[in-house]
Design a protein around this motif. Sequence first.
Motif, PDB file in Angstrom:
ATOM      1  N   ASN A  12     -15.328  -9.332   2.270  1.00  0.00           N
ATOM      2  CA  ASN A  12     -14.110  -9.853   1.333  1.00  0.00           C
ATOM      3  C   ASN A  12     -14.231 -11.200   0.704  1.00  0.00           C
ATOM      4  O   ASN A  12     -13.763 -11.227  -0.362  1.00  0.00           O
ATOM      5  CB  ASN A  12     -12.814 -10.024   2.137  1.00  0.00           C
ATOM      6  CG  ASN A  12     -12.286  -8.618   2.530  1.00  0.00           C
ATOM      7  OD1 ASN A  12     -12.582  -7.579   1.972  1.00  0.00           O
ATOM      8  ND2 ASN A  12     -11.386  -8.540   3.575  1.00  0.00           N
ATOM      9  N   LEU A  25      -8.251  -6.869   6.871  1.00  0.00           N
ATOM     10  CA  LEU A  25      -7.536  -6.439   5.512  1.00  0.00           C
ATOM     11  C   LEU A  25      -7.156  -7.620   4.614  1.00  0.00           C
ATOM     12  O   LEU A  25      -6.579  -8.900   5.095  1.00  0.00           O
ATOM     13  CB  LEU A  25      -6.200  -5.860   5.984  1.00  0.00           C
ATOM     14  CG  LEU A  25      -6.284  -4.583   7.039  1.00  0.00           C
ATOM     15  CD1 LEU A  25      -5.064  -4.070   7.469  1.00  0.00           C
ATOM     16  CD2 LEU A  25      -7.189  -3.639   6.422  1.00  0.00           C
ATOM     17  N   ASP A  26      -7.686  -7.480   3.358  1.00  0.00           N
ATOM     18  CA  ASP A  26      -7.526  -8.906   2.497  1.00  0.00           C
ATOM     19  C   ASP A  26      -5.906  -8.587   2.019  1.00  0.00           C
ATOM     20  O   ASP A  26      -5.116  -7.825   2.042  1.00  0.00           O
ATOM     21  CB  ASP A  26      -8.321  -8.563   1.369  1.00  0.00           C
ATOM     22  CG  ASP A  26      -8.839 -10.058   0.901  1.00  0.00           C
ATOM     23  OD1 ASP A  26      -7.924 -11.117   1.151  1.00  0.00           O
ATOM     24  OD2 ASP A  26      -9.679 -10.154   0.129  1.00  0.00           O
ATOM     25  N   ASN A  58      -2.503  -7.923  -0.114  1.00  0.00           N
ATOM     26  CA  ASN A  58      -2.050  -6.937  -0.883  1.00  0.00           C
ATOM     27  C   ASN A  58      -2.562  -5.348  -0.443  1.00  0.00           C
ATOM     28  O   ASN A  58      -2.744  -4.775  -1.452  1.00  0.00           O
ATOM     29  CB  ASN A  58      -2.103  -6.972  -2.291  1.00  0.00           C
ATOM     30  CG  ASN A  58      -1.477  -8.595  -2.846  1.00  0.00           C
ATOM     31  OD1 ASN A  58      -0.240  -8.732  -2.190  1.00  0.00           O
ATOM     32  ND2 ASN A  58      -1.922  -9.163  -3.938  1.00  0.00           N
ATOM     33  N   VAL A  59      -3.241  -5.243   0.497  1.00  0.00           N
ATOM     34  CA  VAL A  59      -3.458  -3.976   0.967  1.00  0.00           C
ATOM     35  C   VAL A  59      -2.503  -3.338   1.587  1.00  0.00           C
ATOM     36  O   VAL A  59      -1.750  -3.901   2.651  1.00  0.00           O
ATOM     37  CB  VAL A  59      -4.620  -4.349   2.119  1.00  0.00           C
ATOM     38  CG1 VAL A  59      -5.159  -2.862   2.841  1.00  0.00           C
ATOM     39  CG2 VAL A  59      -5.851  -4.758   1.413  1.00  0.00           C
ATOM     40  N   THR A  60      -2.336  -2.137   1.188  1.00  0.00           N
ATOM     41  CA  THR A  60      -1.034  -1.305   1.620  1.00  0.00           C
ATOM     42  C   THR A  60      -1.742  -0.055   2.689  1.00  0.00           C
ATOM     43  O   THR A  60      -2.779   0.607   2.050  1.00  0.00           O
ATOM     44  CB  THR A  60      -0.276  -0.702   0.648  1.00  0.00           C
ATOM     45  OG1 THR A  60      -1.130   0.098  -0.429  1.00  0.00           O
ATOM     46  CG2 THR A  60       0.356  -1.743  -0.273  1.00  0.00           C
ATOM     47  N   ILE A  77     -11.525  -4.103   4.456  1.00  0.00           N
ATOM     48  CA  ILE A  77     -10.999  -3.576   3.107  1.00  0.00           C
ATOM     49  C   ILE A  77     -10.351  -4.657   2.261  1.00  0.00           C
ATOM     50  O   ILE A  77      -9.733  -5.614   2.562  1.00  0.00           O
ATOM     51  CB  ILE A  77      -9.557  -2.711   3.513  1.00  0.00           C
ATOM     52  CG1 ILE A  77      -9.911  -1.732   4.626  1.00  0.00           C
ATOM     53  CG2 ILE A  77      -8.850  -2.274   2.400  1.00  0.00           C
ATOM     54  CD1 ILE A  77      -8.818  -0.778   5.029  1.00  0.00           C
ATOM     55  N   ALA A 104      -9.217  -6.617  -1.032  1.00  0.00           N
ATOM     56  CA  ALA A 104      -7.762  -7.052  -1.941  1.00  0.00           C
ATOM     57  C   ALA A 104      -7.169  -5.658  -2.710  1.00  0.00           C
ATOM     58  O   ALA A 104      -7.962  -5.288  -3.389  1.00  0.00           O
ATOM     59  CB  ALA A 104      -7.787  -8.190  -2.581  1.00  0.00           C
ATOM     60  N   ASN A 105      -5.974  -5.512  -2.866  1.00  0.00           N
ATOM     61  CA  ASN A 105      -5.203  -4.629  -3.435  1.00  0.00           C
ATOM     62  C   ASN A 105      -5.698  -3.243  -3.454  1.00  0.00           C
ATOM     63  O   ASN A 105      -5.541  -2.176  -4.303  1.00  0.00           O
ATOM     64  CB  ASN A 105      -5.309  -4.995  -5.074  1.00  0.00           C
ATOM     65  CG  ASN A 105      -4.881  -6.418  -5.376  1.00  0.00           C
ATOM     66  OD1 ASN A 105      -3.840  -6.693  -5.200  1.00  0.00           O
ATOM     67  ND2 ASN A 105      -5.969  -7.081  -5.937  1.00  0.00           N
ATOM     68  N   CYS A 106      -6.081  -2.860  -2.072  1.00  0.00           N
ATOM     69  CA  CYS A 106      -6.743  -1.433  -1.917  1.00  0.00           C
ATOM     70  C   CYS A 106      -5.309  -0.838  -1.478  1.00  0.00           C
ATOM     71  O   CYS A 106      -4.287  -1.513  -0.965  1.00  0.00           O
ATOM     72  CB  CYS A 106      -7.576  -1.313  -0.804  1.00  0.00           C
ATOM     73  SG  CYS A 106      -9.120  -1.736  -1.415  1.00  0.00           S
ATOM     74  N   GLU A 152     -12.405  -4.333  -3.777  1.00  0.00           N
ATOM     75  CA  GLU A 152     -11.169  -4.331  -4.030  1.00  0.00           C
ATOM     76  C   GLU A 152     -10.350  -3.480  -4.996  1.00  0.00           C
ATOM     77  O   GLU A 152     -11.613  -2.638  -5.681  1.00  0.00           O
ATOM     78  CB  GLU A 152     -10.992  -5.650  -4.948  1.00  0.00           C
ATOM     79  CG  GLU A 152     -11.964  -5.821  -6.161  1.00  0.00           C
ATOM     80  CD  GLU A 152     -11.999  -7.094  -6.879  1.00  0.00           C
ATOM     81  OE1 GLU A 152     -12.514  -7.183  -7.906  1.00  0.00           O
ATOM     82  OE2 GLU A 152     -11.435  -8.138  -6.220  1.00  0.00           O
ATOM     83  N   HIS A 153      -9.619  -2.876  -4.990  1.00  0.00           N
ATOM     84  CA  HIS A 153      -8.863  -2.021  -5.741  1.00  0.00           C
ATOM     85  C   HIS A 153      -9.149  -0.524  -5.318  1.00  0.00           C
ATOM     86  O   HIS A 153      -9.296   0.302  -6.518  1.00  0.00           O
ATOM     87  CB  HIS A 153      -8.959  -2.165  -7.486  1.00  0.00           C
ATOM     88  CG  HIS A 153      -8.265  -3.651  -7.763  1.00  0.00           C
ATOM     89  ND1 HIS A 153      -6.830  -3.848  -8.062  1.00  0.00           N
ATOM     90  CD2 HIS A 153      -8.856  -4.977  -8.003  1.00  0.00           C
ATOM     91  CE1 HIS A 153      -6.628  -4.939  -8.427  1.00  0.00           C
ATOM     92  NE2 HIS A 153      -7.834  -5.631  -8.497  1.00  0.00           N
TER      93      HIS A 153
END
Length: 581
Positions: free
Chosen positions: A37, A455-456, A458-460, A472, A474-476, A491-492
Motif C-alpha cells: 500500500n 486494508l488501506d 476507505n476500503v469497503t 487491499i 485505498a478506495n477498493c 487502489e480503486h
Amino acid sequence: MPSVGFQAVILCGPGESMSIFSTNRNDFPKALIPIANRPMVWYPLDWCYRMGVTNIQLITPPESAAAIEAALNQNPYLTSLPAPKPDILAPKDLTQTTGTGEIFRFPEVQKAIKGDFIVLPCDIICELDGTSLLESWMVQEAGLGGANGGIDEDGRHIRLGLGGEMRERRGGLAVWYPTKGENAIKNEETDFVATTPLPAPVVSPSPSSLRPDIGNLVYSMPTDTLNDVTEEHKSFPIRHSLLRKHGRIKMRTTHRSAHIFFFPYWILPMITNNEVIENVGEDVLGWWAKAGWQTGLGDKLGLRDILNGDSSPNGDALETSGIDSVLDDEVDLASMSSTWTSPPQPQPDHESLSVSFASRIPSSIRPSPSSSKPLSIPPILAYLQPSTPDRKLIRRVDTAPSLLNTSLLLAKLPSLDDQSSSQPAHPSPFAHTSKIAYPDGVEKPSRVETESTLLDANVTIGARCNIKESVIGANCAIGSGSRLQRCLLMEHCVVGENVQLTGCILGRRCKVEGGPVGKGDGGEKTRLTDCEVQEGFVVPWGAEAKGEEFAKGLSEGEDEEGGLGDDVGMGEDERQGMAFG
C-alpha cells in the motif's frame, strides 16, 4: 550520522517486468507502484531519511517527472516523510532504455552530484539500518570530510588530501542479499560474487557489527553471464594474477546485488572517461574489482590520472592540497620530542631516478616514469548479508512475483496499534499504524484475517466475505460473498459479488465482475488463480483462469503467452477490454 555533504541518488527506471501495472508511465510510473500500500519509492526515501541523508536526487525520465512530483505533494505516505523533499532530476536525453552508466554521464547529473554519494534503485526494500552500513564503510575507508574531493557550494573543486586513510583515496561499498531460505522468490536473479577477507582487526568487533560479513570484492558478474562464460570455455577461467594477489577467495552464487552502492566522488570521472561503461552494477563494480589485481587494467581505465587528482568529471584539473607539505615544513615534530633522534636522511625520489635504455629500443615502448610506479587501487568492499533466520529484509522488488511476495510479507508485520509488551521494543520501520484503516467499511458477518491482511483507507468489504493474507489498496470495494487469499489489489479496484481470487495481482482501477451464483447458464462464478490484471481492465463475469495475464490489446489464442483466449478472455461486448474509472 553522515556528513551534510553526503548525497543519495535514486534511479527511477521504467520497470519493464511490471509494465502491466504501469502501462501509462506519464501518469503512473514504476516508482509509484504500491508495495504493501505504500508507493515503491517510499522505501528507499525512508531508508535515506532514517540514516540522516536528506540531500536526495530522484532521477527519472522527463515524461514521468510530473507524476512523481504530484505524488510527493499529494500521496499521504510520501507527504509524511521528513523534510526536505527530494529533488527531481529529469535529464532531457534520459529515456526508458538508457543504461545506468550513461545516466551518470549526463551533464545535469554530474552537476547535481557534489561529493561522495549513494546510489539506490527505486525498487529496493532495506530493513537493515543504513547507518550500520555507512559506519562500516567509513571505518574501513576512513577519511575526513573532503578527502575525496568534490564540489563546494560555490562550484569550486574541493582540494584533495585533507584527510583519508594513509593519505589515499577512499574506496566503495556494495550490498548483496541471499536469495535462498524462508520467503525466497522462485527463479530470482543471482550474482557471482568473489571476495577476500579483510585484515584481522586489532580489537574484536561488537556483536552488532557488520564487519564479519564484509570482504574485499575481487570478482562480480551476473550468474547468467557466468553461465555463458562457463559454457563458452567449458570451464571457468581464472587469471594467475588473481591467485598471486589473493590466497584466500570465497565465491558465492546465491546472492543478488541490492544495487546499494556507496561511491566516492572519483567514480564520476571514471564513468565519464569510459563510455564503454553501460551498467553501474555490472561494469563499474566488475572492472573496479578486477583493477585491484589485474595488472594494467587500472591504467586502461584511466584511474592513474583520476586517483592522482589530475582530472574531474568535467575534465578540469583537481588541485591537490598542500596541507601535508605545509605541516612537514613548518612543524618540527622531532624538536618537540623529549627523545633524541638522529636527523632523517634524505631518500632518493623514485620518479627522479633516471633509467637508460639502448638506442635500439623505440621511445614509444619505453615505460614512462609514472606508469612504472605501481598503481594503488582503493578497494571496493562487499557486504554479503548472511542467510540467518533473523536477518533483516533486503530485497529488490522488480517482478510481479516479488511484488506479491514482499507485499504479503510486510502485511504480516504487527501494526503500531497492536504493539504489546511481548513484541519487540523497536518495531519494524515498515509497520503500518493499523491493519484495517477503515474498520466501519467491513460489513458483518465477514472474516478478515488481520494477522496477515492490510486494508488501506476507505476500503469497503461486503457481507459474508473471507479475506486472508491479502493487501487491499485505498478506495477498493469488495462485493458480498467474495473470497480473497494471497492477493494484492491496488487502489480503486472493484471486485464483484461471489468472486474467488487466489494469488492474484489487480492493477489500479480494474474491475472483476461478479454476480449472484447461478447467474450464467451453468451456474458459474468468476474464479482467478495466480493471475495478473492490467490497470483499468474489466474481467467479465464467469471467467475462470489460472496463471493468465488480463490485458488490453491481446488477440484470441494467446493463452501460452499469458494473454486471453476464448475461454478466459472477454464477453461478447468486451472482446478488446474496456477502461474502468
